[in-house]
Design a protein around this motif. Sequence first.
Motif, PDB file in Angstrom:
ATOM      1  N   TRP A 135       2.319  -3.503   8.311  1.00  0.00           N
ATOM      2  CA  TRP A 135       0.987  -3.640   7.735  1.00  0.00           C
ATOM      3  C   TRP A 135       0.978  -3.335   6.243  1.00  0.00           C
ATOM      4  O   TRP A 135       0.394  -4.062   5.447  1.00  0.00           O
ATOM      5  N   LEU A 179       3.872  -8.482   8.817  1.00  0.00           N
ATOM      6  CA  LEU A 179       2.758  -8.185   9.717  1.00  0.00           C
ATOM      7  C   LEU A 179       3.003  -8.796  11.091  1.00  0.00           C
ATOM      8  O   LEU A 179       2.842  -8.132  12.116  1.00  0.00           O
ATOM      9  N   SER A 233       5.603  -6.768  12.909  1.00  0.00           N
ATOM     10  CA  SER A 233       5.174  -5.475  13.436  1.00  0.00           C
ATOM     11  C   SER A 233       4.175  -5.648  14.569  1.00  0.00           C
ATOM     12  O   SER A 233       4.141  -4.844  15.503  1.00  0.00           O
ATOM     13  N   MET A 234       3.358  -6.721  14.524  1.00  0.00           N
ATOM     14  CA  MET A 234       2.448  -6.998  15.654  1.00  0.00           C
ATOM     15  C   MET A 234       3.248  -7.235  16.935  1.00  0.00           C
ATOM     16  O   MET A 234       2.976  -6.681  17.983  1.00  0.00           O
ATOM     17  N   TYR A 251       0.882  -1.167   0.000  1.00  0.00           N
ATOM     18  CA  TYR A 251       0.000   0.000   0.000  1.00  0.00           C
ATOM     19  C   TYR A 251       0.922   1.220   0.000  1.00  0.00           C
ATOM     20  O   TYR A 251       1.470   1.602   1.021  1.00  0.00           O
ATOM     21  N   VAL A 268       6.688   4.173  17.357  1.00  0.00           N
ATOM     22  CA  VAL A 268       6.066   2.861  17.174  1.00  0.00           C
ATOM     23  C   VAL A 268       5.355   2.774  15.831  1.00  0.00           C
ATOM     24  O   VAL A 268       5.344   1.732  15.185  1.00  0.00           O
ATOM     25  N   TYR A 269       4.756   3.902  15.395  1.00  0.00           N
ATOM     26  CA  TYR A 269       3.983   3.879  14.147  1.00  0.00           C
ATOM     27  C   TYR A 269       4.829   3.465  12.963  1.00  0.00           C
ATOM     28  O   TYR A 269       4.326   2.802  12.052  1.00  0.00           O
ATOM     29  N   SER A 299       4.818  -3.949  18.091  1.00  0.00           N
ATOM     30  CA  SER A 299       3.912  -2.990  18.736  1.00  0.00           C
ATOM     31  C   SER A 299       3.578  -3.446  20.140  1.00  0.00           C
ATOM     32  O   SER A 299       3.632  -2.668  21.095  1.00  0.00           O
ATOM     33  N   ALA A 335       4.919  -0.307  13.070  1.00  0.00           N
ATOM     34  CA  ALA A 335       3.593  -0.906  12.912  1.00  0.00           C
ATOM     35  C   ALA A 335       3.103  -0.734  11.470  1.00  0.00           C
ATOM     36  O   ALA A 335       2.638  -1.692  10.841  1.00  0.00           O
ATOM     37  N   LEU A 336       3.238   0.480  10.934  1.00  0.00           N
ATOM     38  CA  LEU A 336       2.729   0.735   9.585  1.00  0.00           C
ATOM     39  C   LEU A 336       3.572   0.040   8.526  1.00  0.00           C
ATOM     40  O   LEU A 336       3.035  -0.419   7.507  1.00  0.00           O
TER      41      LEU A 336
END
Lengths: 174, 348
Positions: free
Chosen positions: B140, B148, B151-152, B75, B132-133, B155, B136-137
């Motif tokens: 994702w 994923l 990052s899970m 994305y 953190v973003y 976080s 995490a982003l």
Amino acid sequence: MHLILFFVFAGFCLAGAVNLLLQSHPINSALSLIVVMTSLAVLYLLLGAEFLAIAQIIVYSGAIMVLFTLVVMLLNAGREERTLGSRVARIVGFPAVVAMLAVLATVILRAQGLGVAALNQGITSTQDLSRVLFHELLLPFEVTSVLILIAILGAVALARAEGATPGDIERTAK
Amino acid sequence: MTLLDFFLWSLLKVVVITVVLLMAVAYTVLLERKLVGRIQNRWGPHRVGPFGALQPLVDGAKLFFKEDLFPTAVYRPIYLLAPIISFGCAIVSIAVVPFGEPGIGPKGFDIFEISNINIGLLVILGVTSIGVYGIALAGWSSNNKYSLLGSMRSSAQLISYELALGLSLVGVVLRAGSFNLRLIVEQQAQKGIATWNVFGGFQFVAFFIYITAAFAETNRSPFDLPEAESELTAGYHTEYSSMKFAMFFMAEYANMITVGCVATLLFFGGWTSPFGNLIEPPQNIFVHALVPIFWFVLKVFCFLCLYVWVRGTLPRFRYDQLMNFGWRYLMPIAILNIIGTSLWLAYR
């Protein structure tokens, strides 16, 4: 200087809020909300509330919104579906919103003596803030913390499976 | 001092500090490769320049000229935003770190800290929590199961250990009565090593909690589950290549340096010497300005060596051990430390 910063960050704040509503992908909406929260922190700072500003960033942008994005990512929520909305909502809804805002604005403008806030050079130090919080407003502060504790306990009780004992949770965790 | 003077001096300060930080990041990578090499009984990089001293530069050039791949399923907007958030947050926090005596610059201008603010410590915590973003982003938006999962994990780990980290610092703040990093250092400065928070201030428990939580916050071994290569290939940056990968990489090392700086400031007396007032301050203005920087850099260097040493020594935690350790041990001990420090300050 303060006025320029105010307009810039108020603009960010409003743009973020509008974008939050317009975006169809949940993760974009969540990110817009972070922009709103962070610009609010800058507005607090312009009003001289430095502790409040940084607490806003740590608590709202840093902790609560991380949980939001985490949930959106975990559920892998897709794009939302747009409908045109019902006709009743358009006929009744918009006037109702306008009326409610008008009432709120009148009440707030009438009720003077709520304290004043202005863009100025002064800064309220953390010491001043804690003096007010822990001397003059001690009882409300403690009552709020008890309220939050109760909310946490309630959430844990609701999240626990029916009839489960602490031992069961231990075993599933392992 | 006129506004223009102020602006020019500030600009100079920001540029110099950023360049020094980026060079420090590059050479921390070399330090790590060299030290881990020696721990594992090999030499580490030694071909480029004397003792491999130019290795970071050629590594940087290599990463810069690599092809910038875009996997088809990502994305795009968020995939591009994530490394910028990560790297930006990592280098911003150096802005509130003081590393030398105040009041030496021209006309009382503070040249050894970018900005001296009342809530400096909280700003560092806030910037870390925004960082953190980035991770995490990245996970994702890569649209890859390894990313994923990485990052899970990351976080969850960051949120859990941030609590213990924040609580461990409360004891120090209580002793200093301020969030201002300069005041916190000056409060420890009188008798050198005897008044440092970690020894004279009896904050060694807090220091242990801080350093453990900080290892977890920077995703370093033994808490490097988000990028555990045996399970997740590379975790959250699996799909990143070229400069975008380099930004994550530099962010990690910049965070290590920030953690070293904060530990130095809060527990080890910052830029002050371990001998306190036993030695007369030197008369020469240049020596007077440079000696504090020497102590500060030395202390931060020790922390970076500690990082590498731990990485070369300890195996990785298992995920449930990690969560248990954070919530059941570190956090209660941090709260006990706050209660103990408050009682001591109230009844001494």
